[in-house]
Write an enzyme that holds these catalytic residues in place. Sequence first.
Site, short mmCIF file in Angstrom:
data_model
loop_
_atom_site.label_atom_id
_atom_site.label_comp_id
_atom_site.label_asym_id
_atom_site.label_seq_id
_atom_site.Cartn_x
_atom_site.Cartn_y
_atom_site.Cartn_z
CB CYS A 43 39.31 36.00 35.99
SG CYS A 43 38.23 35.41 34.87
CB CYS A 115 43.87 33.41 46.01
SG CYS A 115 43.84 35.24 45.45
#
Lengths: 134, 406
Positions: A43, A115
């Site tokens: 990913c 994130c």
Amino acid sequence: MAYSKKVVEKFENTLNNPEAFKVGRFDPKDSDVGTGMVGAPACGDVMKLQIKCEPKGNTHVIKDVKFKTYGCGSAIASSSELVEMLIGKTLEEAKSIKNIEIAKALELPPIKIHCSVLAEDSIKQAIEDYETKQ
Amino acid sequence: MSTQSTIYLDYASTTPVDPRVASKMMEFLTPEGEFGNPASRSHRFGWKADEAVEQARSHVANLVNCDPREIVWTSGATEADNLAIKGVARFYKSKGNHIITSKIEHKAVLDPCRQLEREGFDVTYLDPDEKGVISPSAVKSAIKDTTVLVSIMHINNELGTVNDIEEIGNITRDNGSFFHVDAAQSTGKVDIDLEKINVDLMSFSAHKTYGPKGIGALYVRRKPRVRLEALIHGGGHERGMRSGTLATHQIVGMGEAFRIANKEMNQDCNKISKFHEKFLDKVKEIDHVYINGDLDNKVPNILNISFNFVEGESLIMGLKDIAVSSGSACTSASLEPSYVLRALGRKDELAHSSIRFSFGRFTSDDDVNNTLDILANVVYRLRELSPLWEMHLDGIDLDTVEWNAH
């Protein structure tokens, strides 16, 4: 993609001065260390966060933190930002840190919010690991 | 903001306009210059502009050895691809509804093909081999009686790999199918001789070959004749295939850029080959580096490299004084890693770790040397930051780890 100044600064500082920004590792087997690792290489990001704690009153306090992150600039900046927030916090305080605080501090664009989610998850996992050891 | 201190190694994305081209273009804009409309037949302003357009057409034709009457001006390679693919498919749809293309084409080819699927066409997307090449035999086994068009790129923009368009052209000609080639990355890099090969349509771009952005051309073969349905109507310019007032200065720029490319191709290629060789030698000194593409069958101006255990976007951020592209997800809005690298069967993590370096006419020895120094340093630092690198050094096989994927 254009980055916020804060992401760029954080990323560059971490890259150029890794020790000062808590890049590194503790021995994961130590009883006062909790380790969290989230994400997957496929990913594009993996965060590893380690906390070193000590008992204080009826809780535990985070004494020191180390981290390593594989990922884009925002992922690295997010982990570095989180690490700064953690030192000196009790586990309860650390658990209550929300990804949005990191995203705000770094002015992450919507596409990079994941994130900060990764960073939030890494601290939750590290605390869980620490608590099971106690 | 000055960008002069930044090293430009993204020539496959676009090139600067050669100053010789820019000064030529300047002659066709101002009141003192030849600003006329090339379609004006009634005065010398028009005649002069028309003369310049036709001379530019000859320069383009000369570079690829075709008849100038086979060149149609477009706004760029994207429009040329659209005109070729949609134009031919729609014109000949009574002859068949099958189209063949590949998974590593530029979006300017893939998206028109998707559109044709919505219009009822059946499209086969060929897989490349693991080195990024579309084999003629793959075309041969996919081609059918109903195949009206095959569209395969000449040089892949991410990898620099070269497809055998001569052999593919023989297959399509035998089958009576039209063959379109996207050659946006080819001009000035490799010889093209359209008299010798069975290509029916070929797309060109000016801005990949030191010309201006906003201009390109489509080669449309006259013998055997290829017909197509226009996309833009109004005025019947370019023999009805592409209406709209011709942008004289842009066309002159493309012509001049291609004239220079014809003259200086060998010189450019020799210089760039040396950079390529040096880059490869140095990069191989870094551990766990993979070259994507086919080193035995690629142009030297494009070099696509995966730095394992380092994410491509962070590498680009670390290389802040160097302009390069990444196949990494994060640089694109889609968060998907490069579809080209994935089509090669590369693991996603290697696609995430890839960087494309591309060299050009204005690249210097210093640019290459400085980049190599900075690159080794930044890869080292990012690996120090990478938990994957740490695990690798600990002897952990990353393929056996159970990840907490998001």
